[in-house]
Design an enzyme around this catalytic site. Sequence first.
Site, PDB file in Angstrom:
ATOM      1  N   CYS A 114       0.831  -1.112   0.046  1.00  0.00           N
ATOM      2  CA  CYS A 114       0.002  -0.045   0.085  1.00  0.00           C
ATOM      3  C   CYS A 114       0.713   1.350   0.160  1.00  0.00           C
ATOM      4  O   CYS A 114       1.709   1.532  -0.983  1.00  0.00           O
ATOM      5  CB  CYS A 114      -0.966  -0.055   1.218  1.00  0.00           C
ATOM      6  SG  CYS A 114      -2.297   1.172   0.853  1.00  0.00           S
TER       7      CYS A 114
ATOM      8  N   HIS B 127      -3.297  -5.866   0.358  1.00  0.00           N
ATOM      9  CA  HIS B 127      -2.921  -5.991   1.835  1.00  0.00           C
ATOM     10  C   HIS B 127      -2.715  -7.526   1.648  1.00  0.00           C
ATOM     11  O   HIS B 127      -3.914  -8.106   2.078  1.00  0.00           O
ATOM     12  CB  HIS B 127      -3.779  -5.472   2.764  1.00  0.00           C
ATOM     13  CG  HIS B 127      -3.518  -3.882   2.759  1.00  0.00           C
ATOM     14  ND1 HIS B 127      -2.580  -3.342   3.749  1.00  0.00           N
ATOM     15  CD2 HIS B 127      -4.087  -2.874   2.264  1.00  0.00           C
ATOM     16  CE1 HIS B 127      -2.679  -1.999   3.628  1.00  0.00           C
ATOM     17  NE2 HIS B 127      -3.767  -1.797   2.822  1.00  0.00           N
TER      18      HIS B 127
ATOM     19  N   GLU C 218      -1.559  -9.234   3.974  1.00  0.00           N
ATOM     20  CA  GLU C 218      -1.500  -9.713   5.259  1.00  0.00           C
ATOM     21  C   GLU C 218      -2.895  -9.966   5.943  1.00  0.00           C
ATOM     22  O   GLU C 218      -3.018 -10.314   7.114  1.00  0.00           O
ATOM     23  CB  GLU C 218      -0.784  -8.706   6.340  1.00  0.00           C
ATOM     24  CG  GLU C 218      -1.527  -7.476   6.380  1.00  0.00           C
ATOM     25  CD  GLU C 218      -1.327  -6.299   5.504  1.00  0.00           C
ATOM     26  OE1 GLU C 218      -1.618  -5.174   5.691  1.00  0.00           O
ATOM     27  OE2 GLU C 218      -0.779  -6.799   4.220  1.00  0.00           O
TER      28      GLU C 218
END
Length: 189
Positions: free
Chosen positions: A79, A166, A168
Site C-alpha cells: 500500500c 494487503h 496480510e
Amino acid sequence: MKELKILVVNNYGQFCHLIHRAVRDLDMDTKIIPNTTPIEDILAEEPDGLILSGGPEMDRAGLCFDYVREIDLPILGICLGHQAIALAYGGHVHSGKKGGYAEVEVEVLEEDDILRGLGPKATVWASHADEVAILPEGFIHLARSDICEIEAMRHPTKPIYGVQWHPEVSHTEKGEELLTNFLEICEKY
C-alpha cells in the site's frame, strides 16, 4: 526454508501488526521498527528483508525513501510502502478513483517471483485512497485491476517489489502465498 529475519517498517498503518503476525506465523523472526530508524541501526539487525507497511499519508513515511534507495536487501512495499517505492524511484502517485478498503479482483500481468501462483486473477483486499499513477522508469508492471492500473510492480534489477493490496489480511486470496514468495526471494538473496 530456514528462519529468516524480516523487519516490518511501521508507517502508522492499521495493518502493520497483521503483517508482523503473518510473517511470524510463517515461522520467521520478525520485528516492527519505526520508519525513523537510522539505516545503520537496520543493518546492525542483520535482516534478510524489509517490508514497508501501509500508512495514512506519505508525509509520515519517515526514512522509507532512503531505505529503498540505499539498503541492499529484498524489500516488499505494501500500500503506502508500494507508493513510497514508486516515488523514491521517480514514479508518480495520485488520489485513487475509489477510496477506502474494498474487495478488488487483480489481474496478474506478469507472474514474476513475487506473484508466483497467484494468477491469472486473485481477489484481494485493497485501499486505493492513493495509488501509483506512473511507474518509475524501467520498473516492471506486474498486476492491475479495474480500479487501479498499477496494483503491483518490481524494480528492474533489484529485489524490490510493491503491491497496492494487503496480503496480510484474511480477506486477500493467496496473501500467505505472496508473503511466502517474498520470504523465498529473501532466502535466495
